[in-house]
Each structure stands twice: as structure tokens, then as C-alpha cells.
Design a protein around this motif. Structure first.
Motif, PDB file in Angstrom:
ATOM      1  N   TRP A 148     -19.030  33.533  35.340  1.00  0.00           N
ATOM      2  CA  TRP A 148     -18.526  32.460  36.207  1.00  0.00           C
ATOM      3  C   TRP A 148     -17.934  31.347  35.342  1.00  0.00           C
ATOM      4  N   TYR A 149     -18.746  30.762  34.511  1.00  0.00           N
ATOM      5  CA  TYR A 149     -18.274  29.830  33.483  1.00  0.00           C
ATOM      6  C   TYR A 149     -19.394  29.650  32.469  1.00  0.00           C
ATOM      7  N   SER A 150     -19.022  29.550  31.206  1.00  0.00           N
ATOM      8  CA  SER A 150     -19.994  29.477  30.128  1.00  0.00           C
ATOM      9  C   SER A 150     -20.543  28.061  29.979  1.00  0.00           C
ATOM     10  N   LEU A 151     -21.848  27.967  29.708  1.00  0.00           N
ATOM     11  CA  LEU A 151     -22.438  26.665  29.411  1.00  0.00           C
ATOM     12  C   LEU A 151     -23.557  26.837  28.394  1.00  0.00           C
ATOM     13  N   SER A 152     -23.742  25.804  27.598  1.00  0.00           N
ATOM     14  CA  SER A 152     -24.797  25.780  26.583  1.00  0.00           C
ATOM     15  C   SER A 152     -25.900  24.828  27.016  1.00  0.00           C
ATOM     16  N   GLY A 153     -27.135  25.175  26.720  1.00  0.00           N
ATOM     17  CA  GLY A 153     -28.259  24.291  27.031  1.00  0.00           C
ATOM     18  C   GLY A 153     -28.731  24.377  28.460  1.00  0.00           C
ATOM     19  N   GLY A 154     -28.472  25.515  29.128  1.00  0.00           N
ATOM     20  CA  GLY A 154     -28.870  25.666  30.517  1.00  0.00           C
ATOM     21  C   GLY A 154     -30.346  25.990  30.678  1.00  0.00           C
ATOM     22  N   MET A 155     -30.877  25.636  31.847  1.00  0.00           N
ATOM     23  CA  MET A 155     -32.306  25.800  32.089  1.00  0.00           C
ATOM     24  C   MET A 155     -32.689  27.253  32.334  1.00  0.00           C
ATOM     25  N   GLN A 156     -31.834  28.042  33.003  1.00  0.00           N
ATOM     26  CA  GLN A 156     -32.249  29.404  33.300  1.00  0.00           C
ATOM     27  C   GLN A 156     -32.314  30.256  32.026  1.00  0.00           C
ATOM     28  N   ASP A 157     -31.392  30.050  31.101  1.00  0.00           N
ATOM     29  CA  ASP A 157     -31.460  30.768  29.826  1.00  0.00           C
ATOM     30  C   ASP A 157     -32.708  30.367  29.050  1.00  0.00           C
ATOM     31  N   TYR A 158     -33.009  29.079  29.059  1.00  0.00           N
ATOM     32  CA  TYR A 158     -34.191  28.608  28.339  1.00  0.00           C
ATOM     33  C   TYR A 158     -35.458  29.234  28.907  1.00  0.00           C
ATOM     34  N   ASN A 159     -35.567  29.282  30.223  1.00  0.00           N
ATOM     35  CA  ASN A 159     -36.735  29.894  30.857  1.00  0.00           C
ATOM     36  C   ASN A 159     -36.911  31.331  30.395  1.00  0.00           C
ATOM     37  N   TYR A 160     -35.841  32.090  30.409  1.00  0.00           N
ATOM     38  CA  TYR A 160     -35.930  33.517  30.098  1.00  0.00           C
ATOM     39  C   TYR A 160     -36.226  33.751  28.616  1.00  0.00           C
ATOM     40  N   VAL A 161     -35.474  33.088  27.732  1.00  0.00           N
ATOM     41  CA  VAL A 161     -35.617  33.354  26.297  1.00  0.00           C
ATOM     42  C   VAL A 161     -36.931  32.816  25.757  1.00  0.00           C
ATOM     43  N   TRP A 162     -37.233  31.571  26.063  1.00  0.00           N
ATOM     44  CA  TRP A 162     -38.364  30.910  25.419  1.00  0.00           C
ATOM     45  C   TRP A 162     -39.674  31.054  26.174  1.00  0.00           C
ATOM     46  N   ALA A 163     -39.625  31.074  27.497  1.00  0.00           N
ATOM     47  CA  ALA A 163     -40.858  31.069  28.287  1.00  0.00           C
ATOM     48  C   ALA A 163     -41.152  32.408  28.950  1.00  0.00           C
ATOM     49  N   HIS A 164     -40.278  33.402  28.755  1.00  0.00           N
ATOM     50  CA  HIS A 164     -40.473  34.731  29.360  1.00  0.00           C
ATOM     51  C   HIS A 164     -40.560  34.648  30.878  1.00  0.00           C
ATOM     52  N   CYS A 165     -39.896  33.663  31.437  1.00  0.00           N
ATOM     53  CA  CYS A 165     -39.864  33.471  32.884  1.00  0.00           C
ATOM     54  C   CYS A 165     -38.477  33.837  33.393  1.00  0.00           C
ATOM     55  N   PHE A 166     -38.407  34.788  34.320  1.00  0.00           N
ATOM     56  CA  PHE A 166     -37.124  35.185  34.897  1.00  0.00           C
ATOM     57  C   PHE A 166     -36.687  34.106  35.888  1.00  0.00           C
ATOM     58  N   GLU A 167     -35.594  33.432  35.574  1.00  0.00           N
ATOM     59  CA  GLU A 167     -35.095  32.380  36.466  1.00  0.00           C
ATOM     60  C   GLU A 167     -33.636  32.639  36.793  1.00  0.00           C
ATOM     61  N   ILE A 168     -33.284  32.393  38.068  1.00  0.00           N
ATOM     62  CA  ILE A 168     -31.881  32.420  38.478  1.00  0.00           C
ATOM     63  C   ILE A 168     -31.529  31.070  39.080  1.00  0.00           C
ATOM     64  N   THR A 169     -30.232  30.823  39.195  1.00  0.00           N
ATOM     65  CA  THR A 169     -29.730  29.577  39.761  1.00  0.00           C
ATOM     66  C   THR A 169     -29.149  29.854  41.133  1.00  0.00           C
ATOM     67  N   LEU A 170     -29.621  29.125  42.123  1.00  0.00           N
ATOM     68  CA  LEU A 170     -29.181  29.314  43.506  1.00  0.00           C
ATOM     69  C   LEU A 170     -28.267  28.167  43.920  1.00  0.00           C
ATOM     70  N   GLU A 171     -27.013  28.480  44.134  1.00  0.00           N
ATOM     71  CA  GLU A 171     -26.059  27.519  44.695  1.00  0.00           C
ATOM     72  C   GLU A 171     -26.092  27.722  46.208  1.00  0.00           C
ATOM     73  N   ILE A 172     -26.543  26.713  46.949  1.00  0.00           N
ATOM     74  CA  ILE A 172     -26.908  26.964  48.353  1.00  0.00           C
ATOM     75  C   ILE A 172     -26.104  26.177  49.382  1.00  0.00           C
TER      76      ILE A 172
END
Length: 443
Positions: A257-281
């Protein structure tokens, strides 16, 4: 237990003193509402603050479940986060409505009851209360998007793929990072506005790009999670809810969609082993209050269906040769080499979201033989439980050699969330070295 059930049943039939009307509530009103809910349902809720905003507003989290005040073994932790961008306000409203829905229907609605009995649910209605207080009703403006220091919080997390992302971490971001260190979250979603689509990691360019997507080793799981929300939403799956939008099946890879650095969902997955998605509602970031009831009805079934997905895959504990639960045992799934290896948590537990199928698990722990098991994984959400697989390790005769390896340290990556990609590489190399040596010794 009987007294508890009668108490909750009685409350469920009373008109709620804390029922919500569909309007935008400021920070004071939200705090009052959450405290009211917590006092009304003390046996299934626990209210606490995970930190403060720049202007000193509390970041309130309400926990819901059978045992809201503490983690229980085998019960996965789930979270929803709203209002990360202060002017994207619908998520803030929907999460309050979700709290009202869950608390008022516990023990009378079978789905709600099973959700709260089988998982521990954390809801943070507003991650950026300062931004909300300065925002203005408008579809697409940016007033209130940033925190009080003018920082976009969804660009402020450490990024595994951007070594130059060393900016100062904002108070709100630090609060989330500390929160992830205190709870082993399995599944999460953060709610935004300005489009109608479910976006999944990676947001930044990772180790491989396939057909324009920056894919994780668990890409199949993320696509399933995004589709679960999209197809349970009244319109999202169509992919064209907003003018000019075209998202097949109502989902998108974040990077595509568009690239971004420092996002929360990537941080959750890589560092915290938490699967997170972003919901645009919502197409409009700050719609009129008259639109809120319809937005709730459109998203309600999707919010509930997504919560059930916390039961995908496999869960269990790892024990050493003495039967003691061990922290930081590496959990490998063949064909899914994560940038930061999945590990057991402080309680010796692990949770790994997987689609139904057959998988080969390998467990590595210093001083013990690596253990490999083939596990058949059913669809856990149907039974509100992932399949359980515990591991009892055998001590290795050459433990002195193995424990001299760098990976033998008990320091978890989560303890040092400011690590960059270089430290992730070192972590992966030491884990691989240990695996090779152990297998050579056993051959």
C-alpha cells in the motif's frame, strides 16, 4: 462461583447506568466511563494505566476476562488499540462500544461468554488522547493526528529494517513498548481511519519482497487474519467502500500500500512476537456522530470474529530435564525462520499462530538436547483453544560447551526493545550456531 454467576446475570438484565450513547467522548468522560464499568463488573474487569501522554493524560487499559488481574497459563492475551492518530476517532468510539457489549452480555451471550472465558482481552481506547483533544471534525485534515510534540506515533517505534530509525521515543510509544514487555500478547489490532481495509505486516521493506509485498514468514496467517476481519465486516471485503479505493478482498500488505518506517504493527510482530494488523475502519477520519451507529453495526461482527483468532495454532510450555518451566527456549517451526526467533516467555509458555496443517517444531535450550516434534494443527477458533503441545527437554552431556555460547544468556530481545537490525542478526546467528553444534553432538 454460583454467587458470581447470579450477580452478573442480575446486572445483565438491568438498564446499564454506564450505557453509551453514540457520540465523541473526551478524555475525562472516557475515564469516568471506564471507572464506572470497572466498579460495576469487578469480577471480569480490571482497569489500569500503562503510562501517560505528553500532557499527562492517562493511557487507560481495561482488561476483561475470567481472571482479569493476572495471566493464567494457557489463556492467551489479546489486545485492541484505538486512536493512535488523534484525529482518527472512530476506533476510539467502537472500542468503548465493544467494552459495553462484552460486559453487558457476559454469561447471557454464548459467544461473548466463551471469548472472555478462553482469553484475556485488553482494550486501550485511546493511545493519543492529546491528539484527540486538539482534533477537529473533518474527513481528511491532519489536525490532531500527531502527539503534543508533533510526532506521528506510527512512525516512532524502533524498526528492524531501518538502522537510522533512532529518533527519540515519545511517551506514548514508550508506554506501549513497556506494556509489551509486561504481557505476552498473542494477537492484536490497532484501529485507524481514512480508508476501509485491513492491512498486515510488513509495513517496511523486509528481507524479501514478493510481487510488491514485503512478506513475513507467517504471511499465510496474516492474510487469514486480515480476511477474517474483512469478510465479517459488512462492506470491507468488497474493497471499494471509499471513493477511488480498490483493495481486493478488502485487505492489503502494508508495504504494498505504502512503505513506512517505525510502524507499530511491525514492531509488535518482530520484537514482541505478537501478530498485529492495522484496521482502517472509516472513509472519513472524523465522521459526523450520526454515522457512528452504522459504523458500529458494520464492524461489530468483525471485531468479535477477529478476537476468536487468538486461538489459532499451537500453545504450550517448555520444561527442562528437572521439569522446571524455562524462559527463552527457542521455538522453531520448519519453514518459518523469524527475524527474531520466537521464544518461551517469563512463564515458560509459548503461543504460535498457525493455519490448520502439519508442522515440524524444534525446541532449543542451552544445556539440553534439541527436541523435534511433528504436530497436527486443527482450526482452534472452532473450539476456542489452540492445540496444546508441551515439551520436556533432556539434559545434554556437553552442557558446559553449549552454555559457553553467546546465546546462553537469558536476556530476552524484549528486554532491550531499542535493539536494531544488527542485534537481530547477532541473535539469529548465535541461535543457528547453537542448533548446528547441538545436532553435531547428537549425530
Amino acid at each position: 462461583m454460583i454467587v458470581l454467576m447470579l450477580y452478573l446475570f442480575f446486572w445483565s438484565w438491568l438498564p446499564s447506568a454506564h450505557s453509551l450513547i453514540f457520540q465523541y467522548h473526551d478524555s475525562v468522560e472516557i475515564e469516568k466511563y471506564l471507572k464506572g464499568i470497572s466498579s460495576t463488573y469487578p469480577s471480569i474487569t480490571h482497569l489500569h494505566s500503562i503510562g501517560q501522554s505528553v500532557e499527562g493524560r492517562e493511557l487507560w487499559v481495561l482488561i476483561l476476562g475470567q481472571h482479569p488481574r493476572e495471566h493464567r497459563r494457557g489463556i492467551p492475551e489479546f489486545k485492541y488499540v484505538g486512536n493512535m492518530h488523534g484525529n482518527e476517532v472512530v476506533g476510539r468510539v467502537l472500542l468503548l462500544q465493544l467494552i459495553d457489549y462484552l460486559t453487558s452480555r457476559y454469561l447471557t451471550d454464548p459467544l461473548v461468554t466463551r471469548l472472555l472465558n478462553s482469553s484475556r482481552v485488553h482494550i486501550l481506547p485511546s493511545m493519543n488522547p492529546d491528539g484527540f483533544e486538539s482534533s477537529k471534525p473533518d474527513c481528511m485534515n491532519t489536525v490532531g493526528r500527531y502527539n503534543k510534540k508533533g510526532v506521528d506515533l506510527n512512525r516512532n517505534f524502533p524498526d528492524a529494517f531501518d538502522v537510522n530509525n533512532n529518533q527519540e521515543r515519545q511517551k506514548e510509544v514508550k508506554a506501549i513498548m513497556n506494556w509489551l514487555n509486561t504481557e505476552t500478547f498473542v494477537l492484536s489490532a490497532n484501529l485507524h481511519g481514512g480508508a476501509v481495509v485491513a492491512s498486515y505486516p510488513y509495513d517496511n521493506r523486509g528481507s524479501g519482497v514478493q510481487e510488491g509485498s514485503s512478506v513475513t514468514p507467517d504471511n499465510d496467517v496474516f492474510i487469514h487474519l486480515a480476511k477474517t476481519y474483512s469478510f465479517n465486516h459488512t462492506d470491507m471485503y468488497k474493497g471499494n467502500s471509499c471513493p477511488g479505493s480498490n483493495f481486493p478482498n478488502g485487505i492489503t500488505n502494508g508495504f504494498q500500500w505504502y512503505s513506512l518506517s517505525g510502524g507499530m504493527q511491525d514492531y509488535n510482530y518482530v520484537w514482541a512476537h505478537c501478530f498485529e494488523i492495522t484496521l482502517e475502519i472509516s472513509c472519513c477520519k472524523y465522521p459526523q456522530e450520526s454515522e457512528l451507529p452504522a459504523l458500529w453495526e458494520a464492524n461489530k461482527p468483525a471485531l468479535l470474529a477477529y478476537m476468536k483468532q487468538v486461538h489459532l495454532g499451537v500453545k504450550g510450555v517448555v520444561m527442562d530435564s528437572n521439569g522446571n518451566l524455562v524462559q527463552n527456549a527457542i521455538i522453531e517451526v520448519a519453514g518459518r525462520t523469524n527475524l527474531n526467533p520466537f521464544k518461551t516467555d517469563l512463564n515458560g509458555e509459548y503461543y504460535k499462530l498457525l493455519m490448520p496443517g502439519t508442522y515440524t517444531f524444534t525446541v532449543i535450550y542451552p544445556g539440553h538436547k534439541s527436541t523435534t516434534e511433528t504436530i497436527s494443527v486443527p482450526y482452534g477458533p472452532d473450539t476456542f483453544s489452540a492445540v496444546t503441545q508441551n515439551f520436556l527437554l533432556q539434559k545434554l552431556d556437553f552442557s558446559a560447551l553449549i552454555t559457553q555460547l553467546p546465546m546462553a544468556t537469558t536476556t530476552s530481545v524484549k528486554k532491550n526493545p531499542e535493539n536494531n537490525s544488527a542485534s537481530l542478526l547477532a541473535n539469529a546467528v548465535t541461535a543457528l550456531t547453537a542448533l548446528i553444534i547441538q545436532r553435531q553432538l547428537l549425530s
